[in-house]
Design a protein around this motif. Structure first.
Motif, PDB file in Angstrom:
ATOM      1  N   GLU A  34     -44.623  36.526 101.331  1.00  0.00           N
ATOM      2  CA  GLU A  34     -44.176  37.449 100.280  1.00  0.00           C
ATOM      3  C   GLU A  34     -42.784  38.016 100.592  1.00  0.00           C
ATOM      4  N   ALA A  35     -42.586  38.399 101.848  1.00  0.00           N
ATOM      5  CA  ALA A  35     -41.315  39.023 102.234  1.00  0.00           C
ATOM      6  C   ALA A  35     -40.161  38.023 102.125  1.00  0.00           C
ATOM      7  N   GLN A  36     -40.436  36.784 102.468  1.00  0.00           N
ATOM      8  CA  GLN A  36     -39.375  35.761 102.371  1.00  0.00           C
ATOM      9  C   GLN A  36     -39.003  35.500 100.915  1.00  0.00           C
ATOM     10  N   ILE A  37     -40.010  35.462 100.060  1.00  0.00           N
ATOM     11  CA  ILE A  37     -39.739  35.248  98.634  1.00  0.00           C
ATOM     12  C   ILE A  37     -38.953  36.429  98.066  1.00  0.00           C
ATOM     13  N   ASN A  38     -39.338  37.637  98.467  1.00  0.00           N
ATOM     14  CA  ASN A  38     -38.609  38.821  97.996  1.00  0.00           C
ATOM     15  C   ASN A  38     -37.157  38.811  98.473  1.00  0.00           C
ATOM     16  N   GLU A  39     -36.971  38.373  99.703  1.00  0.00           N
ATOM     17  CA  GLU A  39     -35.618  38.323 100.251  1.00  0.00           C
ATOM     18  C   GLU A  39     -34.752  37.341  99.450  1.00  0.00           C
ATOM     19  N   TRP A  40     -35.339  36.185  99.143  1.00  0.00           N
ATOM     20  CA  TRP A  40     -34.599  35.196  98.349  1.00  0.00           C
ATOM     21  C   TRP A  40     -34.300  35.759  96.954  1.00  0.00           C
ATOM     22  N   TYR A  41     -35.282  36.439  96.400  1.00  0.00           N
ATOM     23  CA  TYR A  41     -35.138  36.995  95.044  1.00  0.00           C
ATOM     24  C   TYR A  41     -34.013  38.038  94.988  1.00  0.00           C
ATOM     25  N   GLU A  42     -33.958  38.888  95.994  1.00  0.00           N
ATOM     26  CA  GLU A  42     -32.875  39.883  96.048  1.00  0.00           C
ATOM     27  C   GLU A  42     -31.523  39.199  96.164  1.00  0.00           C
ATOM     28  N   GLY A  43     -31.454  38.197  97.000  1.00  0.00           N
ATOM     29  CA  GLY A  43     -30.205  37.432  97.149  1.00  0.00           C
ATOM     30  C   GLY A  43     -29.805  36.772  95.839  1.00  0.00           C
ATOM     31  N   ALA A  44     -30.807  36.276  95.119  1.00  0.00           N
ATOM     32  CA  ALA A  44     -30.505  35.615  93.837  1.00  0.00           C
ATOM     33  C   ALA A  44     -29.830  36.592  92.873  1.00  0.00           C
ATOM     34  N   GLY A  45     -30.254  37.848  92.913  1.00  0.00           N
ATOM     35  CA  GLY A  45     -29.635  38.861  92.055  1.00  0.00           C
ATOM     36  C   GLY A  45     -28.158  39.029  92.380  1.00  0.00           C
ATOM     37  N   HIS A  46     -27.856  38.987  93.656  1.00  0.00           N
ATOM     38  CA  HIS A  46     -26.460  39.087  94.096  1.00  0.00           C
ATOM     39  C   HIS A  46     -25.638  37.905  93.559  1.00  0.00           C
ATOM     40  N   TRP A  47     -26.214  36.716  93.664  1.00  0.00           N
ATOM     41  CA  TRP A  47     -25.502  35.512  93.204  1.00  0.00           C
ATOM     42  C   TRP A  47     -25.352  35.497  91.682  1.00  0.00           C
ATOM     43  N   LEU A  48     -26.369  35.948  90.986  1.00  0.00           N
ATOM     44  CA  LEU A  48     -26.278  35.994  89.514  1.00  0.00           C
ATOM     45  C   LEU A  48     -25.162  36.951  89.082  1.00  0.00           C
ATOM     46  N   ALA A  49     -25.018  38.064  89.806  1.00  0.00           N
ATOM     47  CA  ALA A  49     -23.942  39.012  89.484  1.00  0.00           C
ATOM     48  C   ALA A  49     -22.580  38.349  89.688  1.00  0.00           C
ATOM     49  N   GLN A  50     -22.493  37.512  90.706  1.00  0.00           N
ATOM     50  CA  GLN A  50     -21.222  36.811  90.952  1.00  0.00           C
ATOM     51  C   GLN A  50     -20.940  35.765  89.870  1.00  0.00           C
ATOM     52  N   ILE A  51     -21.998  35.071  89.452  1.00  0.00           N
ATOM     53  CA  ILE A  51     -21.831  34.096  88.359  1.00  0.00           C
ATOM     54  C   ILE A  51     -21.307  34.830  87.116  1.00  0.00           C
ATOM     55  N   GLU A  52     -21.904  35.963  86.846  1.00  0.00           N
ATOM     56  CA  GLU A  52     -21.500  36.749  85.683  1.00  0.00           C
ATOM     57  C   GLU A  52     -20.041  37.211  85.813  1.00  0.00           C
ATOM     58  N   HIS A  53     -19.672  37.651  87.001  1.00  0.00           N
ATOM     59  CA  HIS A  53     -18.299  38.111  87.232  1.00  0.00           C
ATOM     60  C   HIS A  53     -17.303  36.967  86.987  1.00  0.00           C
ATOM     61  N   CYS A  54     -17.624  35.800  87.501  1.00  0.00           N
ATOM     62  CA  CYS A  54     -16.725  34.639  87.314  1.00  0.00           C
ATOM     63  C   CYS A  54     -16.613  34.269  85.837  1.00  0.00           C
ATOM     64  N   ALA A  55     -17.760  34.303  85.148  1.00  0.00           N
ATOM     65  CA  ALA A  55     -17.747  33.952  83.717  1.00  0.00           C
ATOM     66  C   ALA A  55     -16.932  34.970  82.930  1.00  0.00           C
TER      67      ALA A  55
END
Lengths: 324, 82
Positions: A250-271
């Motif tokens: 569970e903790a590993q999945i949550n960690e990946w999920y939090e990281g994904a939010g960071h990356w999505l924000a970057q995708i949005e910034h670039c767009a």
């Protein structure tokens, strides 16, 4: 400061992108997210603009054919065929898909270990080993179909701060199988190297496997317990197979999920800014980026180079398999 | 109505020559017997390789190690048919 890329040709319609901010991808699969993590510029060329090399890579042809072989085999078995008949269907499919009927010759590969002969050999040996009497029983869905090449999509829980639209996580799973009353996502991975700790170790951490683990928790009505890799080692004169469980707590999945939010924000910034920076530390990894020759040219010459050496395609992960 | 001859269930001779010849022929016209010959050739090849490997001096292979005891819970290679 803004360093926007020049406006290029109109992009083909792709339902995974925002209608409000057309360069913002909202339907995110592991390939899209993975490409952005490697390099925003590479992501821009391959996913936003949809450029790909004119010659389909032998790795891709081989991988698609092997996955299709397993899918054909599972369909045949689920409709009551025995191993030999299902193998025959699968083999027929592989032979046809790798025959160039226009040129009247077999598919020619530029990679010695991934040829038509090594593909056919791998399919037969793989299905003899991990198809016949497979302890991982492919799940039968309520509609009677086997649980192979399954598309998934679910709300990621993240929204674009600019458009208010939801980011969706999506993708396609090879197979869901049952073993000792538990369910597993099974994924085939090929390699030219040994099926050892190093090979299986590359899947933890791993963007694709973590997304699949999350999808297994929230994307299906079936409670998925974990992932299993069907590792396929291919040599010029042999093919070997090994299975390995991939775990995410569970903790590993949550960690990946939090990281994904960071990356999505970057995708949005670039767009939003139209700026997709090069990660020039990634140009040589994974066998070398296909866009290295583009990026190595002056920005004013890149468009001509792209149009001369690449072709465009739509990578739309929201389109379920079988709909294209 | 098909005017094809009935197919035999006997496997075609799975020689390396026939395998190579089949791999260079348009599969559209293949019969089940042709595909069976390919399968038989590949199985024979595998058997030869396994015999050779079995008679070769033993090489100690590093076993696949799981990253933690907890990882070993779901399945083992043996369980999974390997």
């Amino acid at each position: 400061m803004s360093a926007q890329l020049p406006a290029l040709l109109p992009r083909p319609l792709n339902s995974s992108f925002s209608t409000k901010l057309p360069t913002l991808q909202l339907g995110i699969d592991s390939t899209s997210l993975g490409e952005f993590k490697i390099c925003p510029r590479r992501y821009y060329y391959s996913l936003v603009e949809g450029w790909q090399t004119r010659l389909q890579s032998a790795h891709l042809v081989f991988g698609i054919a092997l996955h299709k072989a397993r899918e054909t085999y599972d369909y045949a078995r689920s409709s009551g065929a025995g191993h030999e008949d299902a193998l025959d269907k699968s083999l027929g499919e592989v032979l046809q898909s790798t025959w160039n009927s226009e040129l009247g010759r077999p598919w020619l590969s530029d990679i010695p270990i991934k040829t038509r002969v090594t593909l056919v050999r791998t399919v037969v040996w793989y299905l003899d080993t991990l198809g016949q009497d497979d302890p991982l029983q492919t799940v039968q869905l309520a509609n009677g179909r086997p649980a192979v090449e399954l598309s998934f999509r679910f709300d990621s829980g993240y929204r674009s701060r600019l458009t208010g639209e939801a980011f969706l996580f999506c993708g396609h799973l090879d197979r869901i199988a049952r073993f000792h009353e538990q369910y597993y996502i099974v994924d085939i991975k090929t390699t030219g190297h040994s099926l050892d700790e190093r090979f299986f170790g590359q899947f933890t951490p791993d963007n694709q496997m973590s997304l699949y683990a999350l999808a297994g928790r929230v994307g299906y009505s079936i409670p998925v317990s974990g992932l299993i890799i069907d590792g396929v080692q291919i040599g010029v004169g042999f093919s070997r197979f090994s299975r390995f469980p991939i775990t995410r707590d569970e903790a590993q999945i949550n960690e990946w999920y939090e990281g994904a939010g960071h990356w999505l924000a970057q995708i949005e910034h670039c767009a939003a800014t139209g700026s997709w920076p090069q990660n020039d530390k990634s140009c040589g990894v994974y066998g070398g980026c296909q866009f290295r020759k583009v990026c190595s040219r002056s920005p004013v010459a890149r468009q001509t180079w792209l149009e001369a050496n690449f072709t465009r395609r739509v990578w739309d992960p929201l389109v379920a398999r079988g709909e294209t | 109505m098909s005017n094809q001859l009935p197919q035999t269930t006997i496997l075609a001779e799975a020689s390396p020559e026939s395998f190579t010849e089949l791999m260079n022929r348009d599969p559209l016209g293949f019969t089940r017997q042709d595909r069976d010959a390919i399968v038989a050739a590949l199985r024979a090849h595998r058997e030869r390789l396994e015999k050779t490997a079995a008679s070769a001096p033993t090489k100690v292979r590093k076993a696949i190690a799981l990253s933690s005891p907890a990882d070993a819970q779901p399945v083992s290679d043996e369980d999974l048919g390997i």
